[in-house]
Design a protein around this motif. Sequence first.
Motif, PDB file in Angstrom:
ATOM      1  N   LEU A 462     -11.361  49.059 -16.256  1.00 52.24           N
ATOM      2  CA  LEU A 462     -11.860  49.039 -17.622  1.00 52.24           C
ATOM      3  C   LEU A 462     -11.252  50.170 -18.444  1.00 52.24           C
ATOM      4  O   LEU A 462     -11.090  50.063 -19.665  1.00 52.24           O
ATOM      5  CB  LEU A 462     -13.390  49.140 -17.625  1.00 52.24           C
ATOM      6  CG  LEU A 462     -14.150  47.921 -17.086  1.00 52.24           C
ATOM      7  CD1 LEU A 462     -15.637  48.219 -17.017  1.00 52.24           C
ATOM      8  CD2 LEU A 462     -13.890  46.697 -17.947  1.00 52.24           C
ATOM      9  N   THR A 463     -10.924  51.270 -17.793  1.00 53.44           N
ATOM     10  CA  THR A 463     -10.320  52.421 -18.480  1.00 53.44           C
ATOM     11  C   THR A 463      -8.830  52.558 -18.194  1.00 53.44           C
ATOM     12  O   THR A 463      -8.098  53.139 -18.995  1.00 53.44           O
ATOM     13  CB  THR A 463     -11.037  53.712 -18.045  1.00 53.44           C
ATOM     14  OG1 THR A 463     -10.964  53.832 -16.618  1.00 53.44           O
ATOM     15  CG2 THR A 463     -12.493  53.683 -18.479  1.00 53.44           C
ATOM     16  N   PRO A 465      -6.047  49.863 -17.145  1.00 49.34           N
ATOM     17  CA  PRO A 465      -5.700  48.481 -16.790  1.00 49.34           C
ATOM     18  C   PRO A 465      -4.644  48.413 -15.695  1.00 49.34           C
ATOM     19  O   PRO A 465      -3.650  49.134 -15.720  1.00 49.34           O
ATOM     20  CB  PRO A 465      -5.181  47.896 -18.099  1.00 49.34           C
ATOM     21  CG  PRO A 465      -5.782  48.740 -19.166  1.00 49.34           C
ATOM     22  CD  PRO A 465      -5.843  50.116 -18.601  1.00 49.34           C
ATOM     23  N   PRO A 467      -2.959  45.113 -14.304  1.00 49.65           N
ATOM     24  CA  PRO A 467      -2.862  43.655 -14.265  1.00 49.65           C
ATOM     25  C   PRO A 467      -2.482  43.110 -12.900  1.00 49.65           C
ATOM     26  O   PRO A 467      -2.918  42.018 -12.518  1.00 49.65           O
ATOM     27  CB  PRO A 467      -1.789  43.352 -15.311  1.00 49.65           C
ATOM     28  CG  PRO A 467      -1.812  44.515 -16.233  1.00 49.65           C
ATOM     29  CD  PRO A 467      -2.111  45.687 -15.377  1.00 49.65           C
ATOM     30  N   THR A 516      -0.328  38.353 -19.791  1.00 43.15           N
ATOM     31  CA  THR A 516      -0.960  37.651 -20.912  1.00 43.15           C
ATOM     32  C   THR A 516      -2.360  37.127 -20.557  1.00 43.15           C
ATOM     33  O   THR A 516      -3.217  36.972 -21.437  1.00 43.15           O
ATOM     34  CB  THR A 516      -0.084  36.478 -21.371  1.00 43.15           C
ATOM     35  OG1 THR A 516       0.175  35.609 -20.243  1.00 43.15           O
ATOM     36  CG2 THR A 516       1.244  36.977 -21.927  1.00 43.15           C
ATOM     37  N   TYR A 518      -4.499  38.712 -18.567  1.00 45.10           N
ATOM     38  CA  TYR A 518      -5.236  39.830 -17.960  1.00 45.10           C
ATOM     39  C   TYR A 518      -6.718  39.856 -18.365  1.00 45.10           C
ATOM     40  O   TYR A 518      -7.612  39.954 -17.526  1.00 45.10           O
ATOM     41  CB  TYR A 518      -4.546  41.146 -18.340  1.00 45.10           C
ATOM     42  CG  TYR A 518      -5.321  42.365 -17.886  1.00 45.10           C
ATOM     43  CD1 TYR A 518      -5.351  42.745 -16.548  1.00 45.10           C
ATOM     44  CD2 TYR A 518      -6.031  43.129 -18.826  1.00 45.10           C
ATOM     45  CE1 TYR A 518      -6.059  43.870 -16.147  1.00 45.10           C
ATOM     46  CE2 TYR A 518      -6.756  44.245 -18.419  1.00 45.10           C
ATOM     47  CZ  TYR A 518      -6.764  44.615 -17.082  1.00 45.10           C
ATOM     48  OH  TYR A 518      -7.467  45.715 -16.684  1.00 45.10           O
ATOM     49  N   HIS A 519      -6.960  39.751 -19.679  1.00 41.08           N
ATOM     50  CA  HIS A 519      -8.341  39.860 -20.152  1.00 41.08           C
ATOM     51  C   HIS A 519      -9.220  38.723 -19.638  1.00 41.08           C
ATOM     52  O   HIS A 519     -10.380  38.938 -19.220  1.00 41.08           O
ATOM     53  CB  HIS A 519      -8.367  39.897 -21.678  1.00 41.08           C
ATOM     54  CG  HIS A 519      -7.718  41.132 -22.237  1.00 41.08           C
ATOM     55  ND1 HIS A 519      -8.243  42.384 -22.098  1.00 41.08           N
ATOM     56  CD2 HIS A 519      -6.550  41.284 -22.937  1.00 41.08           C
ATOM     57  CE1 HIS A 519      -7.462  43.276 -22.674  1.00 41.08           C
ATOM     58  NE2 HIS A 519      -6.410  42.625 -23.195  1.00 41.08           N
ATOM     59  N   GLN A 520      -8.677  37.520 -19.649  1.00 38.42           N
ATOM     60  CA  GLN A 520      -9.445  36.387 -19.143  1.00 38.42           C
ATOM     61  C   GLN A 520      -9.693  36.523 -17.651  1.00 38.42           C
ATOM     62  O   GLN A 520     -10.782  36.250 -17.146  1.00 38.42           O
ATOM     63  CB  GLN A 520      -8.701  35.080 -19.450  1.00 38.42           C
ATOM     64  CG  GLN A 520      -9.477  33.827 -19.048  1.00 38.42           C
ATOM     65  CD  GLN A 520     -10.827  33.710 -19.753  1.00 38.42           C
ATOM     66  OE1 GLN A 520     -10.901  33.953 -20.959  1.00 38.42           O
ATOM     67  NE2 GLN A 520     -11.875  33.368 -19.019  1.00 38.42           N
ATOM     68  N   ARG A 521      -8.612  36.970 -16.985  1.00 36.42           N
ATOM     69  CA  ARG A 521      -8.753  37.148 -15.529  1.00 36.42           C
ATOM     70  C   ARG A 521      -9.792  38.245 -15.207  1.00 36.42           C
ATOM     71  O   ARG A 521     -10.554  38.122 -14.247  1.00 36.42           O
ATOM     72  CB  ARG A 521      -7.410  37.512 -14.917  1.00 36.42           C
ATOM     73  CG  ARG A 521      -6.410  36.371 -14.967  1.00 36.42           C
ATOM     74  CD  ARG A 521      -5.167  36.706 -14.197  1.00 36.42           C
ATOM     75  NE  ARG A 521      -4.186  35.633 -14.265  1.00 36.42           N
ATOM     76  CZ  ARG A 521      -3.184  35.480 -13.412  1.00 36.42           C
ATOM     77  NH1 ARG A 521      -3.023  36.345 -12.420  1.00 36.42           N
ATOM     78  NH2 ARG A 521      -2.325  34.483 -13.541  1.00 36.42           N
ATOM     79  N   LEU A 522      -9.789  39.296 -16.024  1.00 34.11           N
ATOM     80  CA  LEU A 522     -10.762  40.374 -15.789  1.00 34.11           C
ATOM     81  C   LEU A 522     -12.183  39.854 -15.993  1.00 34.11           C
ATOM     82  O   LEU A 522     -13.096  40.145 -15.200  1.00 34.11           O
ATOM     83  CB  LEU A 522     -10.472  41.534 -16.739  1.00 34.11           C
ATOM     84  CG  LEU A 522     -11.341  42.790 -16.542  1.00 34.11           C
ATOM     85  CD1 LEU A 522     -11.119  43.390 -15.154  1.00 34.11           C
ATOM     86  CD2 LEU A 522     -11.029  43.821 -17.620  1.00 34.11           C
ATOM     87  N   THR A 523     -12.358  39.028 -17.047  1.00 30.60           N
ATOM     88  CA  THR A 523     -13.686  38.441 -17.293  1.00 30.60           C
ATOM     89  C   THR A 523     -14.099  37.537 -16.144  1.00 30.60           C
ATOM     90  O   THR A 523     -15.245  37.581 -15.654  1.00 30.60           O
ATOM     91  CB  THR A 523     -13.677  37.655 -18.612  1.00 30.60           C
ATOM     92  OG1 THR A 523     -13.321  38.532 -19.683  1.00 30.60           O
ATOM     93  CG2 THR A 523     -15.051  37.039 -18.883  1.00 30.60           C
ATOM     94  N   ASP A 524     -13.171  36.677 -15.690  1.00 30.39           N
ATOM     95  CA  ASP A 524     -13.469  35.763 -14.585  1.00 30.39           C
ATOM     96  C   ASP A 524     -13.794  36.520 -13.312  1.00 30.39           C
ATOM     97  O   ASP A 524     -14.671  36.117 -12.531  1.00 30.39           O
ATOM     98  CB  ASP A 524     -12.284  34.820 -14.339  1.00 30.39           C
ATOM     99  CG  ASP A 524     -12.050  33.868 -15.516  1.00 30.39           C
ATOM    100  OD1 ASP A 524     -13.006  33.684 -16.319  1.00 30.39           O
ATOM    101  OD2 ASP A 524     -10.939  33.310 -15.628  1.00 30.39           O
TER     102      ASP A 524
END
Length: 633
Positions: A462-463, A465, A467, A516, A518-524
């Motif tokens: 979170l602080t 990244p 990927p 690209t 990364y954010h979705q993967r982090l949420t999942d």
Amino acid sequence: MLRPLLILLCLLMATQAPAAERSGGGGPAASSPTDVYFGEALYHAYQGEWFEAVVRLDTELGQHRRLDEPVLDPLYPYVGQAEFNVGDFELGYRMHLRAGRSIKAVIDGKVDEPQRNAAIYRLARLYFRKDQPQEALKALERISGKLPGTLSVDVEFLRAQLLMALGRFEEASVVLKEIRDEKGVEGFAGYNLGVSLMQQGKVQDGRAYLERTGQMPGTAAEITAIRDKANLVLGYRLLDDNAADQAKLALDRVRLSGPFSNRALLGSGWADANQGSFERALVPWSILAGREVTDPAVQEAMLALPFAYGKLKAYGKAALLYGSALESFGKEIEKLSGSIASVKEGRLLKALEQEELKQDAEWVVKLRNLPKAPETYYLMDLMASHDFQEALKNYLDLRDLAQKLATWEGDLNAFEEMIGLRRAYYEPLLPGVDASFKELDSQIRLRSEQRDRIGKRLHAMLTSPRPEHLATAEERLAKEELARLEKSITAGAPGEEEIARRIARLKGVIAWNIATGYHQRLTDTFDDLDRLNEEMRRMKEEYDSFVRTRQAATQSYQGYDEAIRARRAEIAAAREKVAALMPRQGKVLEAMAVDELSKRRTRLEGFQVTARFAIADSYDRANKAQAQKKVGE
């Protein structure tokens, strides 16, 4: 099905507290207890089963005191009331020493002022019952502030009784005058006030209050009883003061069917006789002479009746009645001698132990009607003695306790058998259950380590990244394969540059996709972590359920042996003590019965002597009268 109904009934009954009895203390009281065992104790108390009430409530309080978190116990809101009630139940069972300690604990504890004052009142009544009026009066002096319900009147009435017991009649009169018109005690207060004034020498004032009590309106059983008693006391006091005409009026107000009717009829006849109205005296004495011959007043009337005929110069009739009385006295003396012999042979105790008689509220009266049972013929009169009643109650309580101890010992055998069956059932199952538990424990440990590791990485990302940490398994395999192909390229081989370019392009595509997404993967991944936590909670619940089930299974047969041995030893010691006390108490009961019956026999023997002399005198007078009549002719 019966037990739930009883518990429901006791909970409904507990919503209404019974009124305090004037003769000593009130009944159990509690407001809708949610603790079923407390309710069950109250149920037994309402039935007068004090022993069962004490056992259940004492056990419930003992378990409550051993709890780690007593506030979670359903009894917790009612602990103060339960502590109060257990002392009250012990008092009902005549456990005066324990009852005193229990009530003192309530007084010294943190309880509301009304409850504390009620406890002090019960303690004072306890001292009064134990014939310790000075201690009882000291207890009442500790009452201050509010009193529950109408207890203030009961407190003052008890205070007056204590002052009278101590001989402080003037102070008692002051208290009784203040409450003489209070509802519920007006008759009792008036009667005691009259007696108290007479003890002070204020005879006229005392007579006035007894007169007022003797004519008070009301049809309730307690009102009619105190009214009869007041008239009886007043009548005999007037007889002693040679006021026969006034005594007659008071004694004639006593009911003919009440418990004081025999003495009232006897006194009424003597009131007429003292005025020289022997014809009028015949009426009450004739009624009385036809009643149960075992009553002392009836026996005296059997001599008084021919005495009146003698005064009326009906010497023949008097001689016949004296003869009839002499015959009745002889029969009663034979019965008393048979009763004494029967009591000494132990038949009285056997008659008292008949269970079928106890099912009837008038079982004591019915004892005298048993066929071929002379040992019980005079029992109803003996029961009028307080000492005899207490001795009888103690004996019957010992008998009941012996039966309960035998039942409890049988219950312990049943408990041991039940524990053995549980052990035989559960112990073969535990090895397989433990193996499954170990497998589950290993899974929990593995999942816990995975969750901690993943969670630590995700929170770090979170602080900072990273990927590459979110690449899929296919992407990792593809990157490894590209790295292997890249190493396998031979320098100077045909198409080397093209192959390297393609490998670099594929690596770029993989890196692009990872960057690209990364954010979705982090949420999942966080969602997957939540699902993992949910799975861990499920496994933990399964783990806890297993622990509880296994503990319940093992605790259902483990750890009872020592407790059962201790209870068995206590029961054996108690049975030994009861077995030693019962014969001794039975001997006390028999000695009291023999002593009382011997006094009755001695009294009748004196009546026999009087009747013999009176017969001879009546015959002499009859012969003289006959001779004078012949001379006159």
